[in-house]
Scaffold this active site. Structure first.
Site, short mmCIF file in Angstrom:
data_model
loop_
_atom_site.label_atom_id
_atom_site.label_comp_id
_atom_site.label_asym_id
_atom_site.label_seq_id
_atom_site.Cartn_x
_atom_site.Cartn_y
_atom_site.Cartn_z
N CYS A 277 0.84 -1.20 0.00
CA CYS A 277 0.00 0.00 0.00
C CYS A 277 0.87 1.25 0.00
O CYS A 277 2.04 1.21 0.41
CB CYS A 277 -0.93 0.00 1.21
SG CYS A 277 -0.10 -0.21 2.79
N GLU B 47 16.40 5.99 5.36
CA GLU B 47 17.36 5.37 4.46
C GLU B 47 18.41 6.38 4.00
O GLU B 47 18.05 7.51 3.66
CB GLU B 47 16.63 4.77 3.25
CG GLU B 47 15.66 3.68 3.64
CD GLU B 47 14.78 3.20 2.50
OE1 GLU B 47 14.09 2.19 2.67
OE2 GLU B 47 14.77 3.85 1.42
N HIS C 85 16.82 -1.88 0.03
CA HIS C 85 15.89 -1.20 -0.89
C HIS C 85 16.26 -1.47 -2.35
O HIS C 85 16.51 -0.55 -3.15
CB HIS C 85 15.88 0.31 -0.63
CG HIS C 85 14.63 0.97 -1.12
ND1 HIS C 85 14.07 2.07 -0.51
CD2 HIS C 85 13.81 0.69 -2.16
CE1 HIS C 85 12.98 2.45 -1.15
NE2 HIS C 85 12.80 1.61 -2.17
N ASP D 193 12.66 -4.83 2.91
CA ASP D 193 13.51 -4.21 1.89
C ASP D 193 13.53 -2.68 2.03
O ASP D 193 14.27 -2.01 1.33
CB ASP D 193 13.03 -4.59 0.49
CG ASP D 193 13.95 -4.09 -0.61
OD1 ASP D 193 15.17 -4.38 -0.53
OD2 ASP D 193 13.47 -3.40 -1.53
N SER E 155 7.36 -2.13 0.36
CA SER E 155 6.62 -0.94 -0.03
C SER E 155 7.27 0.34 0.51
O SER E 155 8.06 0.97 -0.18
CB SER E 155 5.17 -1.06 0.45
OG SER E 155 4.39 0.03 -0.02
N ARG E 156 6.95 0.72 1.73
CA ARG E 156 7.51 1.92 2.35
C ARG E 156 7.83 1.60 3.81
O ARG E 156 7.01 1.01 4.52
CB ARG E 156 6.54 3.09 2.27
CG ARG E 156 6.32 3.65 0.87
CD ARG E 156 7.56 4.37 0.37
NE ARG E 156 7.39 4.94 -0.96
CZ ARG E 156 7.72 4.35 -2.09
NH1 ARG E 156 8.25 3.12 -2.04
NH2 ARG E 156 7.56 4.94 -3.25
#
Length: 320
Positions: A210, A268, A287, A263, A238-239
């Site tokens: 999402c 970051e 990521h 991930d 996702s986030r």
């Protein structure tokens, strides 16, 4: 026309090229720009067109970059740009949707398979001589899991969620979906839309797909984790801020859930004090789900198409 790429290294570390972009004007590519207004403003200079992946373009930067007419975000998410101020200043902002859906779905399944088999760990064990020393022809250091018949819960059902569901069905999984919009055409004997609580309570694997909004920030927290099976696994491609990382680390360390594969992180590059570092049964990758060369080439191609459309007066993928 002056064109500046503020942080080109991630998209193109050397295996792609900027040649098509150079056909539109004088191009300066910075591998990285420090996330300080003074450095960002300096690198933008009097450019009319800029591209950014993660370099923030805030109100102060926009007010200083008086020549700016266009911002191309080298990603799908565009929260790095103050799109309202950009709109007020007459600056068009575009993004690149759907360039990495297949790559991220593939990576999601790779993380699930790693949680099931711990291939990296077992390879390391063999390389360290454990198989040579073994008295048996076979050994494993983690429980091995078969996906057929297991339930995958998807929180979010955009293009990446849909692509992930298709792959999961191929493994014989059942799929529960929580999404703001229900798509009846996707429902079948293996997939159904349901409530968030149902997804949390009845899924063997829960994967986040999402967008990050005020409603979804911290959607995985101590309360939602309590509803999950002790044997469940969490996957996030996702986030990072969708997950309360301290709550997840506590759950992992106290065996409230069986594992996680992450991930994306809230800040970051990852900070040394992040509670997930060293957490039990937690796989962390930097990521990279979006980053296969094929996906980055699609991103580059759409970036060129976006700029060309803007210059012709028919902008596409406009987000403001």
């Amino acid at each position: 026309m002056k064109i500046v790429v503020l942080d080109g290294h991630t998209l193109n570390p050397g295996d792609l090229n900027w040649d098509m972009l150079k056909t539109f004007g004088d191009v300066t590519v910075f591998d990285r720009t420090a996330y300080k207004d003074v450095d960002i403003i300096k690198n933008i200079g009097d450019a009319e067109i800029i591209f950014t992946n993660k370099t923030p373009i805030n109100k102060s930067v926009l007010q200083s970059a008086t020549a700016l007419k266009y911002i191309g975000v080298l990603a799908t998410g565009y929260n790095v740009v103050d799109i309202e101020t950009a709109k007020l200043n007459g600056v068009t902002v575009t993004n690149v949707p759907d360039y990495s859906s297949q790559s991220v779905a593939q990576f999601t399944m790779a993380l699930i398979l790693e949680l099931c088999h711990h291939i990296g760990h077992h390879n390391l064990s063999v390389q360290q001589g454990d198989w040579v020393k073994s008295k048996d022809f076979s050994f494993w250091n983690y429980p091995l899991i078969e996906l057929a018949g297991k339930t995958l819960g998807l929180i979010g059902f955009g293009k990446i969620g849909k692509a992930t569901a298709k792959l999961a069905e191929a493994f014989g999984m059942k799929i529960l979906v929580f999404n703001r919009t229900k798509y009846s055409e996707f429902e079948n004997e293996n997939l159904r839309f349901t409530t968030l609580d149902d997804v949390l309570q009845n899924s063997d694997f829960i994967s986040l797909h999402c967008p990050l909004t005020s409603e979804t920030k911290g959607i995985i927290n101590a309360d939602s984790i309590k509803k999950m099976k002790d044997t469940a696994f969490l996957i996030n491609t996702s986030r990072g801020p969708l997950v309360n990382e301290l709550d997840l680390a506590n759950a992992l360390n106290n065996n409230k859930i069986s594992g996680a594969a992450i991930d994306v992180i809230s800040a970051e590059p990852m900070q040394a004090e992040n509670p997930l570092l060293g957490a039990k049964n937690c796989i962390i990758t930097p990521h990279i789900a979006w980053a296969p060369k094929e996906a980055r080439q699609r991103l580059m191609d759409t970036t060129i198409e976006n700029l060309n459309a803007f210059l012709k007066g028919n902008p596409q993928n406009v987000v403001n």
